[in-house]
Scaffold this motif. Structure first.
Motif, PDB file in Angstrom:
ATOM      1  N   TYR A 199      44.866  15.937 -42.388  1.00 40.40           N
ATOM      2  CA  TYR A 199      45.322  17.241 -42.602  1.00 40.40           C
ATOM      3  C   TYR A 199      44.226  17.897 -43.397  1.00 40.40           C
ATOM      4  O   TYR A 199      43.176  17.388 -43.632  1.00 40.40           O
ATOM      5  N   ARG A 209      41.851  19.614 -31.463  1.00 38.88           N
ATOM      6  CA  ARG A 209      42.391  18.576 -32.383  1.00 38.88           C
ATOM      7  C   ARG A 209      41.886  17.189 -31.652  1.00 38.88           C
ATOM      8  O   ARG A 209      41.740  16.315 -32.446  1.00 38.88           O
ATOM      9  N   GLY A 266      45.286  14.914 -23.290  1.00 42.17           N
ATOM     10  CA  GLY A 266      46.128  15.291 -22.261  1.00 42.17           C
ATOM     11  C   GLY A 266      47.614  15.526 -22.830  1.00 42.17           C
ATOM     12  O   GLY A 266      47.888  15.276 -24.165  1.00 42.17           O
TER      13      GLY A 266
END
Ligand SMILES: C[S@@+](CC[C@H](N)C(=O)[O-])C[C@H]1O[C@@H](n2cnc3c(N)ncnc32)[C@H](O)[C@@H]1O
Length: 367
Positions: free
Chosen positions: A51, A90, A116
């Protein structure tokens, strides 16, 4: 909460989910790692791995729980971690955190990071296994989307086909509630539920009744596709506001019991606490929990059934029929015995108010 940035601030409620995950995996790795050739931890919505202020995300929590486990050397299984993340940035961030750890992993541990989608990737993995006439290894599959989209019941069903696979799903009820009124989201909810029955919920005026309907239907569908899986469900509240819900499906009573222990262990934290769904509004608190609903559940289940064994009670409490776990019922039995509400076959135990394996118990009729 839906965000488009690569990293985002850790929402305080997410901590609960992470603690539950860590507690449960602490038990899961040694149990499955000892008796299986290979086990899989699949994080279907992996996120970037951390985070904004460096707190670890679920892939790192899982990997660290395994790597730092006291019993790791006694686990002979190959442990595969598969992290699936749809968003390229990400995915890259997660990869940049995991790659430096790869040289430190033991030979029996492998990590694969896939850029994916959860449903497409899982289908590919399972198609490949079908072609080879192989089964998915015992797996813990984490399903942690933003909202509820792209989590088809069809995939859960395929995962559940393996008896030893477990699925841990978290989602925000808000998303279902919001989506159900909008036509363009119909396909998402058809996928989520694997049917169109959810549409009946849109007619329900009362908000709480509507939520109960949507959740009961989801649980029922999980049970159907899981054929005899235990399906556990707990809700996380901030004071009186529902934040998210956890659903967990497992074939094993022991898995269901361990998950309930993992959840009880973290509640409450900060302003948040988990609530069970069997006893109305049961809030989980570690210190002096309310065991009244457990007492009632045991009486209801076993009254009129004559002599039963302590194992029957253990199995009942551990299963998805109660919000409680197996570490809690002996206290209830002691209370019942002191109040002369149960009869014990004294030939099955040596010490008063103890309930070793094989103890025979009868619930008296006058409750
Ligand atoms: C709630 S976050 C996951 C947080 C992570 N599990 C954790 O606890 O640290 C959801 C993630 O799923 C990703 N995502 C969204 N749709 C996806 C899909 N269909 N398949 C795989 N990942 C997806 C998002 O990009 C986001 O990073």
């Amino acid at each position: 909460m839906i965000t488009t940035s690569t990293l985002w601030k850790l929402p305080p409620h997410t901590k609960g989910k992470h603690l539950v995950l860590k507690n449960y995996l602490n038990a899961w790795f040694p149990i499955l790692g000892k008796y299986n050739g290979r086990i899989l931890f699949i994080d279907g919505f992996a996120g970037p791995g951390e985070y904004r202020y460096g707190e670890k995300g679920s892939p790192l929590i899982a990997l660290n729980t395994y790597m730092k486990h006291r019993a790791r050397n006694r686990m002979s299984a190959e442990v595969y971690f598969i992290f699936i993340e749809k968003d390229k940035r990400r995915f890259n961030h997660l990869k940049s955190l995991i790659d430096p750890l790869i040289p430190e992993l033991p030979n029996n541990c492998k990590v694969e990071i896939i850029n994916g989608k959860f449903d497409g990737t899982m289908n590919e993995i399972m198609d490949l296994l079908d072609d080879q006439e192989k089964e998915l290894a015992p797996s813990f599959v984490m399903v942690d989307p933003f909202g509820v989209s792209e989590t088809p019941m069809e995939i859960i069903e395929r995962i559940f086909r393996n008896k030893k696979s477990e699925v841990f799903i978290s989602f925000q009820y808000d998303s279902i509630n919001r989506f159900s009124k909008k036509e363009e989201f119909e396909p998402h909810l058809n996928e989520l539920y694997g049917c169109t029955e959810w549409k009946n919920g849109t007619e329900i005026e009362d908000g709480k009744d509507r939520r109960t309907f949507y959740y009961n239907l989801y649980e029922r569908k999980l049970r159907e596709v899981g054929s005899k899986k235990n399906v556990i469900h707990f809700d996380l509240f901030k004071k009186n506001r529902l934040i998210y819900s956890i659903f967990f499906g497992t074939k094993h009573i022991r898995g269901s019991d361990r998950m309930k222990q993992a959840i009880w262990k973290v509640s409450p934290f900060g302003d948040f606490s988990f609530r069970g769904v069997h006893a109305d509004q049961l809030t989980l608190v570690l210190e002096n929990p309310d065991l009244g609903p457990l007492k009632e559940a045991i009486i209801q289940e076993f009254m009129g059934k004559g002599w039963i064994t302590i194992e029957d009670i253990h199995e009942f409490v551990s299963s998805d029929a109660t919000d409680y776990h197996s570490g809690q019922y002996k206290k209830v039995l002691r209370g019942l015995e002191k109040n002369d509400k149960i009869e014990i076959d004294e030939s099955t135990r040596k010490i008063k108010l103890s309930y070793p394996n094989g103890t025979k118990i009868k619930i008296k009729q006058d409750h």
